[in-house]
Design a protein around this motif. Structure first.
Motif, PDB file in Angstrom:
ATOM      1  N   ILE A   1       0.839  -1.202   0.000  1.00 18.54           N
ATOM      2  CA  ILE A   1       0.000   0.000   0.000  1.00 18.54           C
ATOM      3  C   ILE A   1       0.872   1.250   0.000  1.00 18.54           C
ATOM      4  N   LEU A   2       1.844   1.279   0.918  1.00 15.90           N
ATOM      5  CA  LEU A   2       2.666   2.486   1.045  1.00 15.90           C
ATOM      6  C   LEU A   2       3.583   2.678  -0.151  1.00 15.90           C
ATOM      7  N   GLY A   3       3.941   1.571  -0.801  1.00 17.34           N
ATOM      8  CA  GLY A   3       4.834   1.671  -1.949  1.00 17.34           C
ATOM      9  C   GLY A   3       4.113   1.915  -3.259  1.00 17.34           C
ATOM     10  N   ALA A   4       2.800   1.891  -3.249  1.00 16.22           N
ATOM     11  CA  ALA A   4       2.046   2.072  -4.497  1.00 16.22           C
ATOM     12  C   ALA A   4       2.157   3.517  -4.957  1.00 16.22           C
ATOM     13  N   PRO A   5       2.190   3.739  -6.264  1.00 17.14           N
ATOM     14  CA  PRO A   5       2.436   5.093  -6.796  1.00 17.14           C
ATOM     15  C   PRO A   5       1.422   6.134  -6.342  1.00 17.14           C
ATOM     16  N   HIS A   6       0.158   5.756  -6.141  1.00 16.67           N
ATOM     17  CA  HIS A   6      -0.824   6.771  -5.773  1.00 16.67           C
ATOM     18  C   HIS A   6      -1.168   6.732  -4.297  1.00 16.67           C
TER      19      HIS A   6
ATOM     20  N   TYR B   1       9.053   4.430   5.191  1.00 17.49           N
ATOM     21  CA  TYR B   1       8.088   5.299   4.516  1.00 17.49           C
ATOM     22  C   TYR B   1       7.777   6.560   5.307  1.00 17.49           C
ATOM     23  N   HIS B   2       8.403   6.687   6.490  1.00 27.96           N
ATOM     24  CA  HIS B   2       8.159   7.823   7.378  1.00 27.96           C
ATOM     25  C   HIS B   2       6.672   7.985   7.670  1.00 27.96           C
ATOM     26  N   VAL B   3       6.091   6.917   8.197  1.00 28.09           N
ATOM     27  CA  VAL B   3       4.657   6.904   8.465  1.00 28.09           C
ATOM     28  C   VAL B   3       4.421   6.471   9.907  1.00 28.09           C
ATOM     29  N   PRO B   4       3.670   7.258  10.690  1.00 33.35           N
ATOM     30  CA  PRO B   4       3.383   6.823  12.064  1.00 33.35           C
ATOM     31  C   PRO B   4       2.422   5.641  12.068  1.00 33.35           C
ATOM     32  N   MET B   5       2.638   4.737  13.014  1.00 35.42           N
ATOM     33  CA  MET B   5       1.750   3.571  13.155  1.00 35.42           C
ATOM     34  C   MET B   5       1.398   3.392  14.611  1.00 35.42           C
ATOM     35  N   VAL B   6       0.121   3.198  14.888  1.00 35.39           N
ATOM     36  CA  VAL B   6      -0.305   3.029  16.279  1.00 35.39           C
ATOM     37  C   VAL B   6      -1.078   1.731  16.404  1.00 35.39           C
TER      38      VAL B   6
ATOM     39  N   TRP C   1      -3.875 -11.835  -3.296  1.00 33.37           N
ATOM     40  CA  TRP C   1      -4.917 -11.153  -2.533  1.00 33.37           C
ATOM     41  C   TRP C   1      -6.019 -10.765  -3.499  1.00 33.37           C
ATOM     42  N   ARG C   2      -7.208 -11.235  -3.208  1.00 32.67           N
ATOM     43  CA  ARG C   2      -8.333 -10.948  -4.095  1.00 32.67           C
ATOM     44  C   ARG C   2      -8.517  -9.444  -4.206  1.00 32.67           C
ATOM     45  N   GLY C   3      -8.514  -8.960  -5.433  1.00 31.09           N
ATOM     46  CA  GLY C   3      -8.714  -7.530  -5.625  1.00 31.09           C
ATOM     47  C   GLY C   3      -7.416  -6.738  -5.626  1.00 31.09           C
ATOM     48  N   ILE C   4      -6.303  -7.363  -5.276  1.00 31.18           N
ATOM     49  CA  ILE C   4      -5.030  -6.640  -5.263  1.00 31.18           C
ATOM     50  C   ILE C   4      -4.027  -7.311  -6.182  1.00 31.18           C
ATOM     51  N   GLY C   5      -3.937  -8.605  -6.082  1.00 36.17           N
ATOM     52  CA  GLY C   5      -2.958  -9.312  -6.907  1.00 36.17           C
ATOM     53  C   GLY C   5      -1.980 -10.058  -6.020  1.00 36.17           C
ATOM     54  N   VAL C   6      -0.890 -10.542  -6.597  1.00 37.84           N
ATOM     55  CA  VAL C   6       0.079 -11.315  -5.820  1.00 37.84           C
ATOM     56  C   VAL C   6       1.015 -10.367  -5.079  1.00 37.84           C
ATOM     57  N   ILE C   7       1.131 -10.559  -3.786  1.00 38.99           N
ATOM     58  CA  ILE C   7       2.114  -9.806  -2.996  1.00 38.99           C
ATOM     59  C   ILE C   7       3.163 -10.826  -2.536  1.00 38.99           C
ATOM     60  N   PRO C   8       4.428 -10.636  -2.908  1.00 38.05           N
ATOM     61  CA  PRO C   8       5.443 -11.638  -2.554  1.00 38.05           C
ATOM     62  C   PRO C   8       5.583 -11.810  -1.047  1.00 38.05           C
ATOM     63  N   HIS C   9       5.821 -13.031  -0.636  1.00 40.09           N
ATOM     64  CA  HIS C   9       6.077 -13.361   0.780  1.00 40.09           C
ATOM     65  C   HIS C   9       4.976 -12.883   1.710  1.00 40.09           C
ATOM     66  N   SER C  10       3.775 -12.773   1.208  1.00 39.62           N
ATOM     67  CA  SER C  10       2.721 -12.210   2.053  1.00 39.62           C
ATOM     68  C   SER C  10       1.807 -13.276   2.621  1.00 39.62           C
ATOM     69  N   GLY C  11       2.155 -14.544   2.365  1.00 42.91           N
ATOM     70  CA  GLY C  11       1.290 -15.614   2.848  1.00 42.91           C
ATOM     71  C   GLY C  11       2.060 -16.662   3.604  1.00 42.91           C
TER      72      GLY C  11
ATOM     73  N   THR D   1      13.205  -3.683  -0.059  1.00 43.52           N
ATOM     74  CA  THR D   1      11.994  -4.453  -0.273  1.00 43.52           C
ATOM     75  C   THR D   1      11.418  -4.088  -1.634  1.00 43.52           C
ATOM     76  N   ILE D   2      11.171  -5.101  -2.418  1.00 43.59           N
ATOM     77  CA  ILE D   2      10.601  -4.830  -3.740  1.00 43.59           C
ATOM     78  C   ILE D   2       9.090  -4.934  -3.626  1.00 43.59           C
ATOM     79  N   THR D   3       8.425  -3.857  -3.959  1.00 41.55           N
ATOM     80  CA  THR D   3       6.971  -3.910  -3.892  1.00 41.55           C
ATOM     81  C   THR D   3       6.427  -4.344  -5.245  1.00 41.55           C
ATOM     82  N   PRO D   4       5.370  -5.118  -5.213  1.00 40.48           N
ATOM     83  CA  PRO D   4       4.848  -5.658  -6.469  1.00 40.48           C
ATOM     84  C   PRO D   4       4.080  -4.596  -7.229  1.00 40.48           C
ATOM     85  N   PRO D   5       4.036  -4.693  -8.558  1.00 41.80           N
ATOM     86  CA  PRO D   5       3.153  -3.776  -9.278  1.00 41.80           C
ATOM     87  C   PRO D   5       1.715  -4.196  -8.969  1.00 41.80           C
TER      88      PRO D   5
END
Lengths: 84, 361, 360
Positions: B178-183, B211-216, B274-284, C3-7
């Motif tokens: 999410i944080l690495g996505a262009p938009h 990503y310089h993002v606060p997380m709580v 992930w349904r609706g997102i696609g394959v995320i490496p090492h996410s399962g 970390t490589i983020t997926p497209p």
């Protein structure tokens, strides 16, 4: 993603070499697995998710948090240094 | 109920929200990662009480919503096989597969049963030695210790007619995606309290830094969520980006060691769709080879299922937090909880279902 | 480590519409799927004004032989009972069968008079069980002061019925000055519920044993006709009565809002729920507003009479826990809204299909 609610441990015993127990959620009693809370004692509150206790609830931390939030909700000025 | 009612106190919640209001000087976009938090926000109308500058975006934290279509189809195929008792958590029964859902399998004579706990599924296997009992083991990290224990116990107790169909997803890779996505618009995260009860929050430190993002770390009752938002906004206003724990009564930085040990013992990392997102490496997570005897994918010969995915449903954009449910052309018309187009409408935790149920205007 | 983020692939919708060409359990849940089934399959061929009104019982007129006498108004209702297990804390299928139909008639303001009872019995059922059920029906009928005047018995092969199904039909008489039905709610009316919600549904779920929990919750199954008589005797401003059975309070109020084309606003803090029922709902992820009741009613009453009706209810056996829970307005017609415990507002929708315990 994680429907978990706290319940009070009212019995502890072994089944099939697993630490199990009975939890009382405000009048609803259910058997849960206590393998992940080996230090659990009778009277402790634990977080229960799909029939497993995941952690013992810290009454001390709970009270501290509530006290802090009470302070926040009573104050008129921004409370800058809450939660450290 | 003790340790629940106190966190629904109207006066306290309003007080914390007043503090958020005092503290907020500009617009902020915060994501709550967990479906249970989305549900609580909508169910209590919490977002209406927040200052308008705070935008809450609903993340892909619903394991039911993100379970891949292929896996749902595999589940349906197995459940439709003769002499199988198919057991599942309740919320998976209405998730649409390519042609039907598990409810329809039951209508066609399949033995599909809801269980509250994976140990109940194991017990069902013990009581039905002539049948194959399969358990649909889905979830985030919170549910992995329970699912993992059922496999360990099956091995220990020699319950050979038991197997699991696994689909586990992990939060940290999703945060990266999410944080690495262009938009990406997300500026702060409410981390899922019960995931962290198991895993701790040490995994989020490098992400927050990168990503310089606060997380709580945030709980699930209205007061917990208000508190999590307050702590996040405070950091945002100060320009800091740390990981903080707002759920101290149940979460420590290290998490639950014995639960993590069982996860390590039973599961290994894998790429996950992930349904609706696609394959995320090492996410399962999938079962380790030594437990393959209990892997339903091995036991039942299910070949790769390919599916065509219609373009109308924007569940993908919603799961990424880029659109709101009401921005979807099908919302409330073609796509409703009775006739869902996508998993975000089926699951009671999905953002679309939450909006449909609680906020249709 | 970088970390490589997926497209990200962008929107991918998983699925076309699921068409239910066959009946699934959700069709019996009392929620939207049930309503849709009735609207699409049953109503079109069978349509008539009494049926189409969509209330708990049909109101029909019988013209008397004597020409200058006002026609007799009757309420007619039918209900089938397939509850499993047959016996649960606080009740059983027999009591349910009698009270269900008595209550449907009472919800039209009718005095329930006569019931019929049809039994579909599975081969192999113990006769002692059947006797127990019938004894329970007799006790319920006596309590309600109705008579079971006709019956039928069929036996089917093992596996073709879940031990026992019971259908009851009933007739009641309605006084000429009573006009109570779902289309009568008016802006300004007050919404009253006769007691705690969700007890029956939880008691039955517990008796099934599938989810493994134990409580001391009892089903609230009870005949409500005496309670209805009591409130009718103190007020002529009772506009709607409904018993929130399958689908719970939320579904019933949505039906009324749609029939009357009004908006209903509820106060979460005022809605009575037994703490143990609330705890069971928390554990399973259920909302008590959707859980079935078999001994409770909703009364929608003109504002001037709300207090006397409430007091009259509280003085009866089954109305001791009565409470005012909301009001009727002209905003959001057809919609039910709830002011939450923390001050937000949300929609209360009808139940979609089957209520499922969730892990999320």
């Amino acid at each position: 993603m994680c429907l978990g609610i706290p319940g009070k441990i009212i019995e502890i015993y072994q089944i099939n070499n697993m630490q199990m127990g009975k939890i009382d959620f405000g009048g609803v009693v259910r058997e849960v697995c206590l393998e992940y809370v080996p230090d659990a004692k009778l009277g402790d509150y634990a977080l229960i998710h799909v029939g497993f206790a995941l952690n013992i609830l810290s009454e001390h931390e709970a009270q501290e948090t509530l006290d802090l939030l009470k302070q926040v909700s009573m104050s008129e000025e921004p409370v800058d240094d809450i939660f450290g | 109920m003790k340790h629940i009612e106190e966190y629904r106190d109207s006066h306290l919640v309003q007080g914390v929200i007043a503090e958020i209001r005092r503290m907020t000087t500009r617009r902020w976009v915060i994501m709550e990662i967990c479906g249970g938090q989305t549900h609580a926000i909508m169910r209590y109308g919490l977002d209406q009480l927040l200052p308008a500058e705070i935008e809450l975006v609903h993340g892909p934290g619903c394991p039911v919503c993100v379970t891949s279509l292929e896996l749902v189809d595999k589940a349906i195929a197995i459940a439709s096989s003769p002499d199988v008792i198919f057991t599942s958590y309740g919320d998976m029964l209405r998730v649409p597969g390519s042609r039907q859902d598990l409810f329809s399998v039951r209508a066609n004579g399949g033995d599909v049963r809801v269980v509250y706990s994976p140990l109940d599924a194991l017990e069902t296997a013990k009581q039905n030695p002539a049948k194959q009992v399969v358990f649909l083991a889905i979830g985030f990290e919170t549910t992995a210790p329970a699912n993992g224990m059922s496999v360990l116990q099956a091995q220990k107790q020699g319950i050979h007619n038991f197997s699991v169909l696994v689909s586990h997803v992990r939060v940290p890779p999703a945060m990266h995606a999410i944080l690495g996505a262009p938009h990406n618009r997300i500026q702060g995260f409410l981390a899922a309290g019960h995931v962290c009860a198991v895993m701790g929050y040490w995994e989020y430190l490098p992400i927050s830094r990168q990503y310089h993002v606060p997380m709580v770390v945030t709980g699930f009752e209205p007061l917990d969520i208000a508190q999590g938002i307050l702590m996040t906004v405070r950091q945002l206003e100060q320009g800091s980006a740390r990981v903080e724990n707002g759920y101290t009564r149940l979460v420590t930085k290290e998490g639950n060691q014995s639960a993590q040990a069982v996860i390590d013992r039973v599961f290994e990392s894998c790429d996950q769709k992930w349904r609706g997102i696609g394959v995320i490496p090492h996410s399962g997570w999938r079962l380790k080879p030594e437990f393959s005897a209990f892997d339903a994918e091995t036991r039942f010969d299910i070949s790769e299922i390919k599916t065509d995915e219609p373009p109308v449903c924007i569940a993908g954009l919603i799961l990424q937090g880029l659109k709101k449910p009401y921005e979807c052309p099908a919302f409330g018309t073609q796509c409703t909880p009775i006739t869902p187009l996508g998993a975000t409408m089926v699951s009671s935790e999905g953002a679309c279902a939450a909006y449909y149920r609680y906020r249709r205007d | 480590m970088k970390t490589i983020t997926p497209p990200l692939d962008g929107p991918v919708c998983p699925l076309p519409l699921t068409h239910h060409d066959q009946i699934v359990l959700g069709h019996g849940s009392g929620g939207k799927m049930t309503h849709d089934l009735i609207a699409k399959v049953f109503r079109p061929p069978l349509s008539n004004p009494a049926l189409d009104a969509g209330d708990d019982a049909a109101v029909v007129q019988v013209c008397n032989v004597a020409p200058n006498q006002a026609p007799l108004r009757l309420a007619v209702s039918t209900d089938s009972h397939v509850v499993w297990p047959l016996f649960f804390a606080g009740g059983d299928i027999g009591r349910l069968a009698v009270c269900g139909t008595v209550n449907d008639l009472a919800m039209m303001g009718a005095k329930p008079l006569y019931l019929t009872a049809g039994f579909v019995i599975e081969e192999g059922l113990d006769i002692a069980v059947l006797q127990q059920v019938v004894t329970s029906m007799q006790a319920a009928a006596q309590e309600a002061r109705v008579q079971i005047v006709a019956g039928d018995t069929k036996v089917v092969q093992k596996g073709k019925a879940d031990k026992l199904f019971i259908n009851t039909s009933g007739i009641g008489s309605i006084n000429t000055d009573i006009h109570i039905n779902g289309s009568n709610a008016q802006p300004g009316d007050i919404v009253i519920v006769s007691g705690t919600l969700g007890d029956h549904g939880i008691a039955v779920l517990e008796a099934r044993g599938e989810l493994g929990f134990e409580t001391n919750i009892q089903s609230d199954v009870a005949p409500l006709n005496h309670l209805v008589e009591a409130i009718l005797s103190v007020s002529h401003q009772i506009h709607v009565l409904r018993d929130p059975t399958r689908g719970g309070l939320a579904t019933s109020l949505n039906e009324i809002a749609a029939q009357s084309q009004v908006g209903i606003l509820l106060e979460e803090n005022q809605i009575p729920v037994h703490p143990t029922t609330a705890a069971a709902c928390e554990m399973l992820g259920f909302d008590p507003l959707y859980v079935a009741n078999e001994g409770k009613l909703i009364a929608i009453v003109g504002p001037d009479d709300a207090q006397v009706v409430l007091d009259a209810m509280r003085a009866t056996l089954y109305g001791a826990g009565a409470a005012i829970i909301g009001e009727v307005g002209s905003h959001h017609p057809g919609r039910v809204l709830l002011k939450t415990a923390i001050g937000g507002t949300r929609i209360v929708d009808v139940l979609a299909g089957e209520m499922l315990p969730r892990i999320c």
